[in-house]
Design an enzyme around this catalytic site. Sequence first.
Site, PDB file in Angstrom:
ATOM      1  CE  LYS A  27      -0.143  -0.504  -2.188  1.00  0.00           C
ATOM      2  NZ  LYS A  27      -0.647   0.609  -1.393  1.00  0.00           N
ATOM      3  CB  SER A  45      -2.334   5.665  -3.827  1.00  0.00           C
ATOM      4  OG  SER A  45      -3.337   6.308  -3.092  1.00  0.00           O
ATOM      5  CG  HIS A  79       1.977   3.976  -4.147  1.00  0.00           C
ATOM      6  ND1 HIS A  79       1.494   2.886  -4.823  1.00  0.00           N
ATOM      7  CD2 HIS A  79       0.987   4.387  -3.325  1.00  0.00           C
ATOM      8  CE1 HIS A  79       0.238   2.662  -4.446  1.00  0.00           C
ATOM      9  NE2 HIS A  79      -0.089   3.556  -3.535  1.00  0.00           N
TER      10      HIS A  79
HETATM   11  C1  PLP Z   1      -1.706   0.530  -0.332  1.00  0.00           C
HETATM   12  C2  PLP Z   1      -1.525   1.700   0.587  1.00  0.00           C
HETATM   13  C3  PLP Z   1      -1.593   1.543   1.975  1.00  0.00           C
HETATM   14  C4  PLP Z   1      -2.018   0.253   2.612  1.00  0.00           C
HETATM   15  O1  PLP Z   1      -1.035  -0.704   2.570  1.00  0.00           O
HETATM   16  P1  PLP Z   1      -1.468  -2.233   2.649  1.00  0.00           P
HETATM   17  O2  PLP Z   1      -0.245  -2.957   3.016  1.00  0.00           O
HETATM   18  O3  PLP Z   1      -2.010  -2.579   1.296  1.00  0.00           O
HETATM   19  O4  PLP Z   1      -2.552  -2.310   3.703  1.00  0.00           O
HETATM   20  C5  PLP Z   1      -1.303   2.628   2.773  1.00  0.00           C
HETATM   21  N1  PLP Z   1      -0.984   3.832   2.232  1.00  0.00           N
HETATM   22  C6  PLP Z   1      -0.944   4.013   0.905  1.00  0.00           C
HETATM   23  C7  PLP Z   1      -0.589   5.363   0.362  1.00  0.00           C
HETATM   24  C8  PLP Z   1      -1.226   2.964   0.039  1.00  0.00           C
HETATM   25  O5  PLP Z   1      -1.225   3.160  -1.275  1.00  0.00           O
END
Ligand code: PLP
Length: 390
Positions: A241, A184, A212
Amino acid sequence: MTPPALQAHLAAELQRIRDADLYRVRRVIDGGHGAQIRVNGQTCINFCSNDYLGLASDPRLAEAARAALAHGTGSGASALISGYNREHQRLEETLADFLGVPRVLLFSTGWAANLGVLRGLLGRDDTIVADELNHASLIDGGRLSGARYERVPHRDAAAFGDVLSRLTPHASRLTLVVTDSVFSMDGDVAPLPELAALSARRGAALMVDDAHGFGVLGPTGRGALEACAAHADIRTGTLGKAAGAAGAFVAGDEDLIEYLVQRARSFVFSTAQPPAVAAAARRGVEILRDEPEHRQQLFDNIRRFRDGAAALDIPLGDSQTPIQPLVLGDAARALAVSQRLFEQGYWVAAIRPPTVPRGTSRLRITLTTAHRPEQIDALLEALAHAWRTD
Ligand SMILES: *Cc1c(COP(=O)(O)O)cnc(C)c1O
């Protein structure tokens, strides 16, 4: 009144965070979260969102939510009690069908999904073999499970192999290899085919967090595993996302999902997401499934940004994903450059420890489908000046 011990503790910790340039504050956005946003009455271009396909402000998602909202807001209970709505079921089926997996289970966030899987599946007799740059939710879930935790150098398939071969057979009940697909804060991608082969050879299971990658990577947007034609036993992804909504899923075989329904505590003991959010997410998934042009535009934008940065000698890493970090070193410098860009109308958050290792504070620039070419060019222009001064 706050007890003196608590008061002193809070004041000392906050001062320590300030002194290290690690203090964090939130900026309030008025209205929608598109590429162009309003912050403190000012308009600026957002280059740090994870809304990769611009779906968070797509009116079709809002319309789907609005239709579901006609019946009300909250789900009123966990899915196992009385909170499981037809909208949740439809979303699970749409996701399973799109991903080509037998079953999908919805969670309220990606954080909850990762915690639920790791804590639910593993215990003291088990072993986690994990990339050192995995997302905080994977680290916390691993710790919470009580399993032995083997931390492996970043994206080092040989090191994963070494750890797996050192584990004496039967010393561990379950062995789970766990990795982000796209990391990330760096935008680089795990060696998924190698990890899948190593896991299979050693009788370990593979869990991939595709937060992602889902909706972004692969010929049809199914994610990082599709992009490299690899198989994972457990896949998690967020709907907050690229899918433009909120919530998250775990995808896998029938028994895995049934087991999580029984044992994932963040699923069992948490209120099901509002049905309207599931409706919006389903519309988002349908759009990213049916309209590949958004992905095409995204990758055109990534290319434009990377080519422009190369021409201006801005030293990016080798990420081929929407996440394009510019590592600046210490936290104060990252903050200063971020602030300078913000004053010019570009929002690129400074990412500092503990989110990234000490000395690698950075601007985490993200590209989305919604950025117009001239906005990308203008950011590059501003960046070319901002990152050198200071
Ligand atoms: C954003 C993210 C999460 C968490 O997801 P949410 O739905 O925002 O709680 C988990 N793993 C990774 C790699 C992320 O980037």
